[in-house]
Design a protein around this motif. Structure first.
Motif, mmCIF file in Angstrom:
data_model
loop_
_atom_site.group_PDB
_atom_site.id
_atom_site.type_symbol
_atom_site.label_atom_id
_atom_site.label_comp_id
_atom_site.label_asym_id
_atom_site.label_seq_id
_atom_site.Cartn_x
_atom_site.Cartn_y
_atom_site.Cartn_z
ATOM 1 N N ASN A 57 -31.922 -34.051 -39.786
ATOM 2 C CA ASN A 57 -30.531 -33.627 -39.630
ATOM 3 C C ASN A 57 -30.077 -33.723 -38.176
ATOM 4 N N LEU A 58 -30.439 -34.849 -37.548
ATOM 5 C CA LEU A 58 -30.031 -35.203 -36.180
ATOM 6 C C LEU A 58 -30.785 -34.441 -35.096
ATOM 7 N N ARG A 203 -14.013 -33.743 -42.717
ATOM 8 C CA ARG A 203 -14.177 -34.712 -41.625
ATOM 9 C C ARG A 203 -13.326 -34.371 -40.401
ATOM 10 N N SER A 204 -12.535 -33.305 -40.463
ATOM 11 C CA SER A 204 -11.633 -32.994 -39.352
ATOM 12 C C SER A 204 -12.074 -31.728 -38.630
ATOM 13 N N ILE A 205 -11.750 -31.658 -37.344
ATOM 14 C CA ILE A 205 -12.060 -30.463 -36.557
ATOM 15 C C ILE A 205 -11.261 -29.277 -37.075
ATOM 16 N N ILE A 223 -17.767 -27.011 -28.368
ATOM 17 C CA ILE A 223 -18.724 -28.054 -28.766
ATOM 18 C C ILE A 223 -18.999 -28.989 -27.592
ATOM 19 N N ARG A 224 -17.952 -29.352 -26.884
ATOM 20 C CA ARG A 224 -18.086 -30.266 -25.745
ATOM 21 C C ARG A 224 -18.916 -29.635 -24.630
ATOM 22 N N GLU A 225 -18.679 -28.360 -24.337
ATOM 23 C CA GLU A 225 -19.390 -27.686 -23.255
ATOM 24 C C GLU A 225 -20.863 -27.475 -23.578
ATOM 25 N N ILE A 226 -21.161 -27.140 -24.830
ATOM 26 C CA ILE A 226 -22.541 -26.848 -25.214
ATOM 27 C C ILE A 226 -23.370 -28.118 -25.389
ATOM 28 N N ASP A 233 -17.910 -36.561 -33.047
ATOM 29 C CA ASP A 233 -19.145 -37.356 -32.980
ATOM 30 C C ASP A 233 -20.238 -36.741 -33.853
ATOM 31 N N TRP A 234 -20.337 -35.411 -33.843
ATOM 32 C CA TRP A 234 -21.329 -34.741 -34.680
ATOM 33 C C TRP A 234 -21.035 -34.969 -36.151
ATOM 34 N N ILE A 235 -19.763 -34.844 -36.527
ATOM 35 C CA ILE A 235 -19.387 -35.050 -37.934
ATOM 36 C C ILE A 235 -19.683 -36.484 -38.343
ATOM 37 N N LYS A 236 -19.300 -37.435 -37.487
ATOM 38 C CA LYS A 236 -19.533 -38.858 -37.791
ATOM 39 C C LYS A 236 -21.022 -39.136 -37.943
#
Length: 287
Positions: A57-58, A203-205, A223-226, A233-236
């Motif tokens: 799972n990534l 699929r949307s934020i 999400i960007r800071e962490i 990108d995570w969803i994709k």
């Protein structure tokens, strides 16, 4: 995904035991042979020696000596590589027949643990006891005259699950956080758990922000800071991982994969996949 072995035993397509403990070490398979796959069963991997890198799972893990790795049913996994001296024993089972819940609270703790981690370190004695249970299960499965295989396997799994509860308890005592978990880290973990559950349709934020009772802008910033990556990108990545697993399974056409992933049409899915992977879905399935 594992080293070649002849030591495989199965029971009615529901239960599998596999190991390479008594075989000569084989060289690594070429990296190109590794690809994502979706698990329709649960796997327990007991590492006796060597190491293996595994992505689930990534998230990437390294399984090494005296570690147990738990791969839950429904996960998408990918073996990244393993050392020539890797030695392991695997128990795989599907459905509820061999999945024993000792206690509801402990069962929930296990599920919570598996959302964030998949590795448990065992002591040498705990690993040896696990291998003893494993070998007892092999002995029952290999005996064609034994009429109560299912009952015996369930009994051994009951003991293994009880041990697992103790291991988890020990793990929690050893890893008591000294500092409260950052609120932003908590949100990120909750976001990933939600994506893992809803990525086929969400699929949307905005979808995930609503689930977390936050504004899309704030969630995106967190999400960007962490992670250093955008939420999209995570969803994709989850969608692409599922697509790769389905395509490599050889069970579905590109159109069927597109439908299962809820794309409006196969053409749009093809463009989405090629932009992320660099080749068409059909070409990827044939590689």
């Amino acid at each position: 995904m594992l080293p070649p072995t002849r030591n495989t035993l199965t029971f009615e397509d529901e239960f599998l035991l596999l190991d390479n403990l008594d075989e000569q070490h084989e060289p690594n398979q070429p990296e190109s042979s590794f690809y994502p796959f979706k698990l329709n069963f649960t796997i327990l991997l007991f590492c006796v020696g060597g190491s293996m890198r595994f992505r689930m799972n990534l998230k990437e893990y390294e399984l090494s000596e005296n570690y147990l790795m738990i791969l839950p049913q429904g996960s998408i996994g990918e073996c990244v590589g393993y050392s020539d001296d890797l030695q392991l024993a695997m128990i795989a089972f599907t459905g509820a027949n061999f999945s024993v819940d000792i206690h509801t609270t402990t069962s929930m703790e296990f599920r919570k643990f598996l959302l964030n981690d998949s590795l448990l370190r065992l002591s040498p004695d705990e690993m040896e006891e696990s291998l003893t249970l494993y070998r007892l299960m092999r002995k029952k499965l290999a005996n064609p005259n034994y009429a109560f295989v299912r009952d015996a396997l369930k009994g051994y799994m009951q003991v293994l699950m009880a041990n697992g509860c103790q291991w988890l308890s020990n793990h929690r005592k050893e890893h008591i956080p000294t500092v409260a978990v950052n609120r932003q880290q908590q949100l990120f973990d909750q976001f990933l758990a939600l994506v893992q559950e809803h990525y086929l349709t969400g699929r949307s934020i905005q979808f995930y922000a609503d689930k977390l009772c936050l504004t899309p802008k704030y969630l995106s910033q967190v999400i960007r800071e962490i992670s250093g990556r955008y939420a999209a990108d995570w969803i994709k990545d989850y969608v692409i991982l599922e697509a790769k697993a389905l395509l490599k399974s050889k069970k579905y056409t590109v159109q069927q994969v597109s439908d299962r992933l809820h794309f409006s049409n196969a053409s749009f899915f093809g463009k989405f996949f090629k932009a992320a992977v660099g080749c068409s879905p059909r070409r990827y399935s044939l590689e």
